[in-house]
Design a protein around this motif. Structure first.
Motif, mmCIF file in Angstrom:
data_model
loop_
_atom_site.group_PDB
_atom_site.id
_atom_site.type_symbol
_atom_site.label_atom_id
_atom_site.label_comp_id
_atom_site.label_asym_id
_atom_site.label_seq_id
_atom_site.Cartn_x
_atom_site.Cartn_y
_atom_site.Cartn_z
ATOM 1 N N ALA A 150 42.529 1.407 44.177
ATOM 2 C CA ALA A 150 42.736 0.026 43.729
ATOM 3 C C ALA A 150 42.025 -0.251 42.417
ATOM 4 N N ALA A 151 40.944 0.474 42.152
ATOM 5 C CA ALA A 151 40.194 0.290 40.911
ATOM 6 C C ALA A 151 40.750 1.125 39.763
ATOM 7 N N GLY A 152 41.808 1.878 40.045
ATOM 8 C CA GLY A 152 42.388 2.718 39.007
ATOM 9 C C GLY A 152 41.922 4.153 39.048
ATOM 10 N N GLY A 153 41.231 4.520 40.132
ATOM 11 C CA GLY A 153 40.776 5.897 40.293
ATOM 12 C C GLY A 153 39.277 6.016 40.261
ATOM 13 N N GLY A 154 38.784 7.171 40.740
ATOM 14 C CA GLY A 154 37.348 7.411 40.739
ATOM 15 C C GLY A 154 36.977 8.515 41.697
ATOM 16 N N ARG A 155 35.651 8.700 41.841
ATOM 17 C CA ARG A 155 35.133 9.744 42.721
ATOM 18 C C ARG A 155 34.737 9.151 44.067
ATOM 19 N N VAL A 156 35.311 9.702 45.112
ATOM 20 C CA VAL A 156 34.886 9.367 46.466
ATOM 21 C C VAL A 156 33.819 10.385 46.844
ATOM 22 N N VAL A 157 32.596 9.921 46.975
ATOM 23 C CA VAL A 157 31.447 10.808 47.076
ATOM 24 C C VAL A 157 30.998 10.947 48.528
ATOM 25 N N ILE A 158 30.801 12.204 48.932
ATOM 26 C CA ILE A 158 30.207 12.512 50.232
ATOM 27 C C ILE A 158 28.748 12.878 49.950
ATOM 28 N N PRO A 159 27.816 11.950 50.164
ATOM 29 C CA PRO A 159 26.441 12.182 49.727
ATOM 30 C C PRO A 159 25.656 13.072 50.688
ATOM 31 N N ALA A 160 24.713 13.813 50.101
ATOM 32 C CA ALA A 160 23.829 14.629 50.924
ATOM 33 C C ALA A 160 22.753 13.791 51.596
ATOM 34 N N GLY A 161 22.525 12.596 51.088
ATOM 35 C CA GLY A 161 21.546 11.705 51.701
ATOM 36 C C GLY A 161 20.132 12.008 51.264
ATOM 37 N N PRO A 162 19.182 11.210 51.737
ATOM 38 C CA PRO A 162 17.792 11.337 51.274
ATOM 39 C C PRO A 162 17.146 12.653 51.653
ATOM 40 N N THR A 163 17.619 13.313 52.710
ATOM 41 C CA THR A 163 17.005 14.573 53.126
ATOM 42 C C THR A 163 17.622 15.781 52.442
ATOM 43 N N GLY A 164 18.707 15.562 51.707
ATOM 44 C CA GLY A 164 19.374 16.673 51.037
ATOM 45 C C GLY A 164 20.294 17.458 51.929
ATOM 46 N N ALA A 165 20.555 16.952 53.121
ATOM 47 C CA ALA A 165 21.473 17.614 54.048
ATOM 48 C C ALA A 165 22.083 16.551 54.946
ATOM 49 N N ALA A 166 23.416 16.561 55.040
ATOM 50 C CA ALA A 166 24.097 15.549 55.856
ATOM 51 C C ALA A 166 25.452 16.090 56.282
ATOM 52 N N SER A 167 25.847 15.811 57.531
ATOM 53 C CA SER A 167 27.127 16.279 58.056
ATOM 54 C C SER A 167 27.938 15.083 58.535
ATOM 55 N N TYR A 168 29.191 15.053 58.095
ATOM 56 C CA TYR A 168 30.086 13.940 58.407
ATOM 57 C C TYR A 168 31.287 14.477 59.181
ATOM 58 N N ALA A 169 31.502 13.963 60.369
ATOM 59 C CA ALA A 169 32.685 14.335 61.145
ATOM 60 C C ALA A 169 33.863 13.497 60.675
#
Length: 480
Positions: free
Chosen positions: A99-118
């Protein structure tokens, strides 16, 4: 065919020049020889024409243009606990970016530097980049119902509606999957891979539908069937980038760009041991760069495809202008493979500066077809290859793959070149066989060294097979 580079003549000429150089020069001759107006004559480059053709293809492939606006999925409710279903949050972030005309959808590592998303399936849209940060992992569901409703796809070269690929885009432009993170399909023998023994009846039905001319809209698979989806499948897309990520344990083929143009796959790692888990299968694509990718898979590492049988002839789109460079191949059925779904034809392949090393890598350059598939393979070049072990032949051309010689569409294979291969151990230099009524065309092996060959090479029904500077087990080989 261009005239092969004569290494022996070159060495003799070099020796003669060296002898002349030993004679001291004086006066004007010395000044002329040492002055800036007489630069040294460069040595001939035996790969110049191949590299120029490959470089032209690389220059023609444009990368996606995506606005540098970030949309972290955590802003849309994603939770990095490796359990909560984040499918809706992923979709919401993509919708907002679009809707904004494009961009990066970011999957962040989070504050610990490691994160898993189901998550379940992720559907990209034009001008969207899915960016998985280093330390972040996407864990894809192994529940087939998560990949419904069905989407327009193809399965082993035949178009149908099937389970959604894990990451999918249809009819989009300027899309990307990037980052240093991990995409884990989580497939195993407890779920997707157990379908291998169940897929044949379903695929046979799909083949029969295509042969009978059943419209694609009526070829509905998914629930109740056993044709597992690919991992990343952009379909009919333009300017695609897949960069940096690690993919592992796909239900089926890992990277499957289909009917796409201007595709770049760069710095990716692909790992899997499952059945049919090919590394990268560009199909009916024009302009593909596969650069600095590491493959260790349960089937072909790279398999260039172009549709299958009746459906391949209906679509009628070749794969062409493909450059593979700086890649590493470990386990797999073939390193650089073409086919067997090659009905639309494959041409202009340049694979250079590669390493191969595995006792279970079944072949280096593998070409597989039959008279049911038909199609053509023209101008395939694999050069500057260093191999530790190859479990089979360096070159395998198989006209009797699958159904064998049971059809009425004899394939064409010609203009196949292997140059500058240094192999420590291989079972054979080549295993090539056409048909008595349909010969393989031209093959060239130039500057090939196999230190130890444990079996024997074989060739049958080849019209023009040239060996130049081929050394096997320490002996020059001049005839196939």
């Amino acid at each position: 065919m261009s005239t092969p580079f004569d290494r022996r003549a070159f060495l003799r000429a070099t020796a003669a020049v060296s002898a002349l150089a030993a004679v001291p020069l004086t006066g004007a001759a010395a000044r002329a020889a040492t002055g800036p107006s007489c630069p040294p004559t460069p040595a001939p480059d035996p790969d110049r024409d191949l590299d120029r053709a490959a470089d032209a293809i690389v220059r023609s492939i444009r990368r996606p243009r995506i606005p540098r606006r970030d949309f972290p999925v955590t802003r849309f409710g994603a939770v990095a606990d490796a359990a909560a279903d984040n499918t809706a949050a992923m979709a919401a972030a993509i919708d907002a970016a679009a809707a904004a005309g494009g961009g990066r959808v970011v999957i962040p590592a989070g504050p610990t530097g490691a994160a898993s998303y189901a998550t379940g399936p992720i559907h990209l849209r034009s001008r969207i980049e899915l960016h998985v940060e280093a330390g972040a992992t996407l864990l894809f569901s192994t529940d087939p119902n998560a990949y419904l409703p069905v989407v327009y796809s193809r399965w082993q070269g035949i178009e149908c509606y099937n389970y959604s690929p894990l990451i999918y885009a249809y009819g989009c432009h300027d899309i990307a999957v990037t980052g240093g993170g991990v995409l884990d399909g989580q497939a195993s023998t407890a779920d997707w891979w157990s379908w291998k023994k169940l897929e044949d009846p379903d695929f046979n039905q799909l083949v029969a539908q295509a042969d009978a001319g059943v419209p694609v809209a009526q070829r509905i698979y998914g629930a109740g069937y056993h044709l597992p989806p690919a991992f990343v499948e952009p379909y009919n897309c333009q300017r695609v980038l897949i960069q940096g990520v690690t993919l592992r344990n796909s239900p089926f083929w890992h990277l499957h760009p289909s009917l796409c143009s201007e595709v770049t796959i760069e710095g990716v790692t692909v790992n899997s041991t499952g059945p049919n888990t090919d590394g990268c299968d560009p199909e009916c694509c024009d302009g593909v760069l596969i650069d600095a990718v590491t493959f260790d898979v349960g089937d072909d590492c790279i398999a260039i495809k172009a549709g299958r049988n009746t459906d391949g002839r209906r679509v009628g789109v070749p794969s062409r202008n493909i450059v593979i460079q700086n890649c590493s191949f470990a386990a797999g059925h073939g390193g650089v493979t073409i086919g067997s779904e090659m009905t639309g034809g494959v041409k202009n392949v340049y694979a250079r500066d590669l390493t191969m090393n595995s006792p279970i890598l079944q072949s280096g350059h593998r070409l597989k077809t039959n008279s049911v598939r038909g199609g053509y393979i023209e101008n395939s070049n694999v050069y500057r290859v260093t191999a530790g072990q190859i479990g089979g032949p360096a070159l395998l051309i198989d006209y009797n793959y699958g159904e064998g010689n049971t059809g009425t569409y004899p394939p064409t294979v010609t203009g196949i070149t292997l140059k500058h291969w240094s192999v420590n151990t291989a079972k054979a230099g080549w295993t090539v066989a056409g048909y008595a009524t349909d010969h393989i065309g031209s093959l060239l092996l130039d500057d090939i060294t196999i230190a130890t060959m444990t079996g024997a090479s074989s060739s049958q029904y080849v019209d023009d097979f040239a060996l130049v500077d081929v050394t096997i087990n320490g002996q020059q080989v001049t005839t196939p």
